[in-house]
Design a protein around this motif. Structure first.
Motif, PDB file in Angstrom:
ATOM      1  N   CYS A 211       0.831  -1.217   0.000  1.00 20.90           N
ATOM      2  CA  CYS A 211       0.000   0.000   0.000  1.00 20.90           C
ATOM      3  C   CYS A 211       0.860   1.260   0.000  1.00 20.90           C
ATOM      4  O   CYS A 211       0.613   2.183  -0.780  1.00 20.90           O
ATOM      5  CB  CYS A 211      -0.931   0.018   1.214  1.00 20.90           C
ATOM      6  N   GLN A 221      -6.274   9.438  -5.505  1.00 17.64           N
ATOM      7  CA  GLN A 221      -7.582   8.783  -5.534  1.00 17.64           C
ATOM      8  C   GLN A 221      -7.447   7.275  -5.805  1.00 17.64           C
ATOM      9  O   GLN A 221      -8.060   6.449  -5.131  1.00 17.64           O
ATOM     10  CB  GLN A 221      -8.433   9.434  -6.626  1.00 17.64           C
ATOM     11  N   GLU A 222      -6.599   6.935  -6.783  1.00 15.18           N
ATOM     12  CA  GLU A 222      -6.375   5.515  -7.105  1.00 15.18           C
ATOM     13  C   GLU A 222      -5.736   4.797  -5.923  1.00 15.18           C
ATOM     14  O   GLU A 222      -6.073   3.655  -5.611  1.00 15.18           O
ATOM     15  CB  GLU A 222      -5.453   5.376  -8.327  1.00 15.18           C
ATOM     16  N   VAL A 224      -5.917   5.539  -2.707  1.00 17.19           N
ATOM     17  CA  VAL A 224      -6.876   5.357  -1.610  1.00 17.19           C
ATOM     18  C   VAL A 224      -7.850   4.217  -1.966  1.00 17.19           C
ATOM     19  O   VAL A 224      -8.202   3.390  -1.118  1.00 17.19           O
ATOM     20  CB  VAL A 224      -7.625   6.679  -1.314  1.00 17.19           C
ATOM     21  N   HIS A 225      -8.224   4.153  -3.226  1.00 17.54           N
ATOM     22  CA  HIS A 225      -9.107   3.082  -3.680  1.00 17.54           C
ATOM     23  C   HIS A 225      -8.418   1.720  -3.481  1.00 17.54           C
ATOM     24  O   HIS A 225      -9.006   0.772  -2.954  1.00 17.54           O
ATOM     25  CB  HIS A 225      -9.452   3.307  -5.162  1.00 17.54           C
ATOM     26  N   PHE A 226      -7.144   1.662  -3.885  1.00 17.84           N
ATOM     27  CA  PHE A 226      -6.351   0.429  -3.736  1.00 17.84           C
ATOM     28  C   PHE A 226      -6.292   0.029  -2.263  1.00 17.84           C
ATOM     29  O   PHE A 226      -6.558  -1.113  -1.894  1.00 17.84           O
ATOM     30  CB  PHE A 226      -4.939   0.695  -4.284  1.00 17.84           C
ATOM     31  N   GLU A 227      -5.988   1.013  -1.397  1.00 21.11           N
ATOM     32  CA  GLU A 227      -5.890   0.754   0.046  1.00 21.11           C
ATOM     33  C   GLU A 227      -7.214   0.203   0.592  1.00 21.11           C
ATOM     34  O   GLU A 227      -7.255  -0.737   1.378  1.00 21.11           O
ATOM     35  CB  GLU A 227      -5.512   2.059   0.756  1.00 21.11           C
ATOM     36  N   ARG A 228      -8.324   0.806   0.162  1.00 24.45           N
ATOM     37  CA  ARG A 228      -9.623   0.389   0.694  1.00 24.45           C
ATOM     38  C   ARG A 228      -9.954  -1.049   0.292  1.00 24.45           C
ATOM     39  O   ARG A 228     -10.437  -1.841   1.098  1.00 24.45           O
ATOM     40  CB  ARG A 228     -10.718   1.346   0.199  1.00 24.45           C
ATOM     41  N   ARG A 229      -9.647  -1.382  -0.971  1.00 26.28           N
ATOM     42  CA  ARG A 229      -9.882  -2.774  -1.426  1.00 26.28           C
ATOM     43  C   ARG A 229      -9.060  -3.743  -0.579  1.00 26.28           C
ATOM     44  O   ARG A 229      -9.531  -4.796  -0.163  1.00 26.28           O
ATOM     45  CB  ARG A 229      -9.500  -2.928  -2.902  1.00 26.28           C
TER      46      ARG A 229
END
Ligand code: CO8
Length: 258
Positions: A211, A221-222, A224-229
């Protein structure tokens, strides 16, 4: 496994890799980088290793790539051998956490090697630099890119264009290192930090690395999206259940890396 240019010890789930070419201030040559790649691969595969520390001597982490080995090479030699590239990338391929414990000189390839580790703890006698300009070359294993991300354009340009060295206090102030400790206590402190890292779930440590490293490669944005997944996916692991149960039951977690 015995190495010519490294000393490797594994104790309490920490692999300590010591660069060992004292006659050349640990200058990085093909043998050393090849052995480092092997040692890192072995540590990554070893269940008895949960954190890795790379260090040098009290005088030098590494004074750069070995100038004697490089001096007479041609462009064709460098290009066809893809000189240093695959073996230095092995640091980036290592999935377990790597701490650089730096005392003395970390110059050129030595500074670049330290920056490829996950974080740097240094002694108060540490000196960082990218002095390649004095040799008529430029950094070759990521220095212009990584130092700029660590310390910003102005300081990075200053370092690369003048070849000056940065001391430990400036390195900490600029965000190049995470902690500065007295030289006499470097290894004690670095091993204590490694021990702390080794107490965690290795599975989760590897995910943290993915991460944080993603932040260098993508937009906010990408990222944070990666982290959330990734965050959601960790709810499929035993270590998440164990970590949260242990907190609620007011006990220490027993992670199983599953
Ligand atoms: N390569 C080879 N030998 C070295 C190196 C080096 N980088 N650094 C030091 N040594 C050797 C010296 O030649 C000397 O050996 P000897 O006793 O046989 O003459 C021994 O180590 C001790 O060094 P000094 O006597 O110079 O020790 P000092 O305390 O006087 O000075 C310094 C210490 C300031 C660190 C000095 O040695 C120095 O300036 N070293 C060179 C630093 C440098 O320029 N580093 C950058 C090298 S280029 C590089 O790293 C590019 C990386 C990218 C490669 C990418 C490939 C794709």
């Amino acid at each position: 496994m015995a190495y010519q240019t490294l000393i490797v010890e594994i104790e309490d789930y920490v692999a300590l890799i010591r660069l060992n070419r004292p006659e050349a201030l640990n200058a990085l040559n093909s043998t050393l980088l090849g052995e480092l790649a092997e040692a890192l691969k072995a540590a990554d595969a070893n269940e008895k290793v949960r954190c890795i520390v790379i260090t040098g001597s009290e005088k030098a982490f590494a004074a750069g790539a070995d100038i004697k080995e490089m001096a007479d090479k041609s462009f064709v030699d460098m290009y066809t051998q893809n000189y240093f590239s695959d073996n230095s990338d092995s640091i980036l391929r290592t999935r377990k956490p790597i701490i650089a414990a730096v005392a003395g000189y970390a110059l050129g390839g030595g500074c670049e090697l330290a920056m490829m580790c996950d974080f740097i703890i240094c002694a108060d006698n540490a000196k960082f630099g990218q002095p390649e300009i004095n040799l008529g070359v430029v950094a070759g294993i990521g220095g212009t890119q990584r130092l700029t991300r660590f310390v910003g354009k102005s300081k990075s340009m200053d370092m690369h264009l003048t070849g000056r060295f940065m001391d430990a206090a400036e390195a900490e102030r600029s965000g190049l290192v995470s902690r500065v400790v007295p030289a006499a206590k470097l290894m004690q402190e670095a091993m204590a930090v490694a021990q702390k890292v080794a107490e965690k779930s290795v599975l989760t440590s590897m995910v943290v690395k993915e991460c944080v490293n993603r932040s260098y490669e993508t937009t906010l944005q990408e990222g944070v999206h990666f982290e959330r997944r990734i965050f959601f996916s960790l709810f499929s692991t035993e270590d998440q259940k164990e970590g949260m149960s242990a907190f609620l039951e007011k006990r220490q977690p027993q992670f199983r890396d599953k």
